[in-house]
Enzyme design. Structure first.
Site, PDB file in Angstrom:
ATOM      1  N   HIS A 275     -10.497  26.753   0.966  1.00  0.00           N
ATOM      2  CA  HIS A 275     -11.326  25.608   0.591  1.00  0.00           C
ATOM      3  C   HIS A 275     -12.732  25.601   1.180  1.00  0.00           C
ATOM      4  O   HIS A 275     -13.372  24.549   1.284  1.00  0.00           O
ATOM      5  CB  HIS A 275     -10.609  24.301   0.918  1.00  0.00           C
TER       6      HIS A 275
ATOM      7  N   CYS B 106     -11.898  17.579   3.956  1.00  0.00           N
ATOM      8  CA  CYS B 106     -11.397  18.898   4.336  1.00  0.00           C
ATOM      9  C   CYS B 106     -12.426  20.014   4.476  1.00  0.00           C
ATOM     10  O   CYS B 106     -12.537  20.631   5.531  1.00  0.00           O
ATOM     11  CB  CYS B 106     -10.308  19.328   3.369  1.00  0.00           C
TER      12      CYS B 106
END
Length: 474
Positions: free
Chosen positions: A132, A81
């Site tokens: 993130h 990710c």
């Protein structure tokens, strides 16, 4: 299994606000479209209806794919990710900006994001969901933390978490947490993970997490109708711990517990995509809106191995350099601009978002850039004006303390990869004849292997110069 000729992907929506008393034709400024980026988390290539899954219910994503363009070969810049997320905003390979894996750093302020580019053009900018690429709370930062919230990178408004949360009741630790796990990151401890413009959010955080996110996106769109806006919407679904509400689990009565949660979670997210599409039509701006949808990487390792999540017919999953770790579902919708039923088999990537947005809004940043921009403008491919990609694709994932240095290059139809595991070996595939990577040709074709190894080495060296600061000006 026949390879379906489509792929879904990250959702850009470009929209123009139109006063109710004026027609779109009277008010449209084709150089000031609004932009919305949607992305799912760990959704495999085969985890969507329009890529051939006959079980999971994704009617809204399927409708988007039918109404616009299908990207038959769309790649994440990395098989996990954080690196991919950074590539979406910068148009650059993760090895350039130094986010080589999850929980290993944050976005550098020296990078130029889509939000910063559009902010300078007078856009309202908002980020919603899983960030993130930096910690969003200063007090979260540990010895390996890197405080770098969306507000440091061009976003006026943000409602964001640092990383993963449960996909149902995101403030509550699921009872089955131990069975789901949370990968290599910190274990979920409950509490209030969302930060809204610098303050911990504590209201409207129960139920489906995708709905919690969209509840902030819709007001942002409504509040900024009078000016162009940019919204990044990054769902947590279906990242572990995957939890679906009873209403969504009931849609899959024949499935086991894990599949009920996994499929139900994806359908819940799909419902929110439908809610967004309906809002654009309610506001009368759908014809000035391009919607691109994609995942950030292939399906979760454990869930793919158990047959819950799917990379379709492709080999591998998240954290691998094979196609199953990199190919992601993707589509784009822009009524009146992208004809329905459009498709392209040209290999595209998350690094292409920034050049595409720059082209659409008429920004010359890419042409004037003094730093490498690795992506390409997708619009010529969508319009059928281009038939191939004019450059190689590079992918990477590195955790040297674990001996992991996975890298890959695709040049034409040739793919050379270094496995993302300790002492991983080089493997060569001809994707035109072997899209599922069943026959390693590295020993059979040493000259081709060596040529691609040198090209990969050159890309690595270029990225190293960028990572060492060669692209930044003070």
């Amino acid at each position: 299994m026949n390879l379906p000729s489509r792929i879904s992907f990250l959702c850009f929506a470009f929209t123009l606000a139109v006063p109710a008393t004026q027609s779109i034709a009277e008010t449209t400024d084709t150089n000031s479209p609004n932009v919305i980026l949607l992305m799912s988390d760990d959704q495999g290539w085969g985890d969507v209806g329009f890529n051939g899954n006959e079980v999971v219910q994704t009617p809204n994503l399927d409708a988007m794919a039918s109404a616009g363009v299908r990207f038959d070969r769309f790649y994440a810049a990395a098989p996990l990710c954080s690196p991919t997320r950074g590539s979406c905003l910068t148009g650059r390979y993760p090895f350039r900006f130094g986010i080589l894996a999850a929980h290993t750093g944050g976005m550098r302020v020296g990078e130029i994001t889509i939000a910063e580019m559009l902010q300078k053009r007078g856009y309202a900018t908002g980020m919603f969901g899983k960030w993130h690429i930096g910690w969003v709370k200063p007090d979260e930062v540990s010895t390996r933390g890197f405080y770098s919230p969306p507000s440091h990178h061009g976003f006026d408004e943000y409602f964001a978490t640092t990383s993963a949360v449960p996909t149902w009741d995101p403030t509550i630790t699921p009872q089955d947490w131990d069975s789901w796990g949370n990968g290599p990151g910190e274990p979920w401890k409950g509490g209030f993970p969302y930060v809204h413009n610098g303050r911990e959010a504590k209201e409207n955080l129960s139920g489906d997490d995708s709905r919690v996110i969209m509840d902030r996106v819709i007001p942002f769109i409504e509040a900024n109708q009078a000016k162009p806006f940019f919204a990044t919407v990054w769902f947590h679904a279906p990242h572990e711990p995957v939890v679906a509400g009873e209403e969504f689990k009931k849609l899959y009565p024949k499935a086991g517990s894990k599949r009920k949660n996994y499929y139900g979670c994806i359908t819940a997210m799909d419902q929110q995509v439908g809610r967004l599409r309906a809002k654009l039509r309610e506001l009368g701006i759908e014809k000035n809106t391009v919607v691109f949808f994609c995942s950030d990487n292939g399906p979760s390792d454990g869930l793919a191995k158990k047959g819950v999540a799917s990379a379709g017919p492709f080999k591998g999953h998240k954290h691998t350099m094979y196609e199953g770790g990199l190919l992601i579902p993707a589509c784009a919708e822009w009524p009146g601009t992208i004809p329905a039923g459009t498709s392209t088999e040209v290999r595209c990537s998350t690094v292409d978002f920034l050049p595409t947005v720059a082209s659409i809004v008429g920004d010359s940043m890419v042409q004037k850039a003094t730093r490498p921009i690795d992506g390409i403008d997708l619009m010529p491919l969508i319009r059928g004006e281009a038939k191939d990609r004019d450059r190689d694709l590079f992918f990477g994932y590195r955790r040297l303390h674990q001996g992991i240095d996975g890298q890959s290059i695709i040049s034409g139809d040739w793919k050379l990869l270094q496995e993302a595991k300790k002492n991983g070996r080089l493997r060569l595939y001809d994707l035109s004849k072997d899209p599922f990577e069943t026959q390693d040709l590295s020993e059979e074709m040493p000259e081709q292997t060596e040529q691609l190894r040198k090209q990969l080495e050159e890309l690595q060296a270029s990225c190293q110069r960028s990572r060492d600061g060669g692209d930044y000006r003070y």
